[in-house]
Enzyme design. Structure first.
Site, mmCIF file in Angstrom:
data_model
loop_
_atom_site.group_PDB
_atom_site.id
_atom_site.type_symbol
_atom_site.label_atom_id
_atom_site.label_comp_id
_atom_site.label_asym_id
_atom_site.label_seq_id
_atom_site.Cartn_x
_atom_site.Cartn_y
_atom_site.Cartn_z
ATOM 1 N N LEU A 106 76.709 38.811 -68.208
ATOM 2 C CA LEU A 106 76.684 38.490 -66.792
ATOM 3 C C LEU A 106 77.765 37.492 -66.463
ATOM 4 O O LEU A 106 78.446 36.955 -67.321
ATOM 5 C CB LEU A 106 75.328 37.898 -66.423
ATOM 6 C CG LEU A 106 74.164 38.864 -66.467
ATOM 7 C CD1 LEU A 106 72.904 38.125 -66.124
ATOM 8 C CD2 LEU A 106 74.373 39.971 -65.476
ATOM 9 N N ASP A 107 77.865 37.192 -65.172
ATOM 10 C CA ASP A 107 78.888 36.306 -64.648
ATOM 11 C C ASP A 107 78.263 34.946 -64.380
ATOM 12 O O ASP A 107 77.058 34.818 -64.346
ATOM 13 C CB ASP A 107 79.352 36.932 -63.351
ATOM 14 C CG ASP A 107 80.669 36.426 -62.959
ATOM 15 O OD1 ASP A 107 81.064 36.713 -61.836
ATOM 16 O OD2 ASP A 107 81.281 35.734 -63.792
#
Lengths: 123, 106
Positions: A78-79
């Protein structure tokens, strides 16, 4: 004579001082389900279950990869902005208010569970 | 200017933290303005698009200027009555019933 008789009768009929209310050898803990003062703490397994449910329902996450030890950015790909969104979802789920600096540090499921478990007002 | 110098990296890390905190506050404000979830989700997506559009900017001064502009926009759009969890500072139950000192109540 009468006092001796009286005291012997009283000794037999005197009700013993009741011990504290016990149920199955453990003290009966009053469960205040509507109290908002944080005196009823969540079970750790329940916390883990709910945190994992929140992470699994995130649309960018593959549910089969989510374990209690997973790191949001390294394992789930994920970011950092996604991290912020997950922390907000956890705040919504447990009715918490996490300060900005603390929220920035929550990076993995393990940290999230630890933070929520140690928070006195976690719902 | 060495690209990997410690001060440069420290500055970039500080900027990233500012961006994350700005995104968090902007998302909370979006939820304050668009209370219903079916209105919130498109607005949150639009906010995310705005952040994603500037993802690949590399020049440190430009990033600083953009963060300042973003924070100014956020300050302009802040909700006057944000939702704060009741027991938190600013909430309705904060300090309402403090725990009594030890020994006062059995």
């Amino acid at each position: 004579m009468a006092s001796v008789l009286r005291s012997s009768i009283l000794r037999h009929t005197r009700v013993p001082i009741s011990t504290t209310l016990t149920l199955n050898e453990s003290k009966l803990i009053a469960v205040r389900s509507m109290s908002s003062y944080g005196d009823v703490h969540l079970d750790k397994q329940e916390v883990i279950g709910r945190v994992l449910d929140v992470v699994k329902s995130f649309p960018k996450v593959d549910p089969s990869k989510v374990t209690p030890d997973v790191h949001f950015q390294k394992d789930l790909g994920l970011d950092s902005l996604d991290n912020v969104e997950i922390v907000m979802a956890l705040e919504d789920e447990f009715k918490l208010e996490i300060p900005d600096k603390e929220a920035d540090k929550i990076d993995s499921c393990h940290l999230a569970v630890e933070y929520i478990d140690n928070h006195p007002m976690a719902g | 200017m060495s690209v990997a110098s410690a001060s440069y990296l420290a500055r970039r890390a500080a900027q990233k933290e500012r961006v994350r905190i700005l995104y968090r506050r902007a998302l909370k404000d979006t939820l304050n303005w668009a209370v219903h979830r079916h209105l919130f989700y498109p607005d949150a997506d639009a906010l995310r698009e705005k952040f994603e559009a500037n993802r690949s900017v590399d020049d440190i001064e430009t990033i600083d200027r953009m963060i300042a502009a973003g924070e100014a926009t956020h300050n302009k759009w802040r909700h006057p009555d944000p939702y704060i969890v009741p027991w938190a500072p600013g909430g309705s139950k904060f300090c309402r019933n403090p725990t009594p000192p030890e020994g006062v109540i059995d």
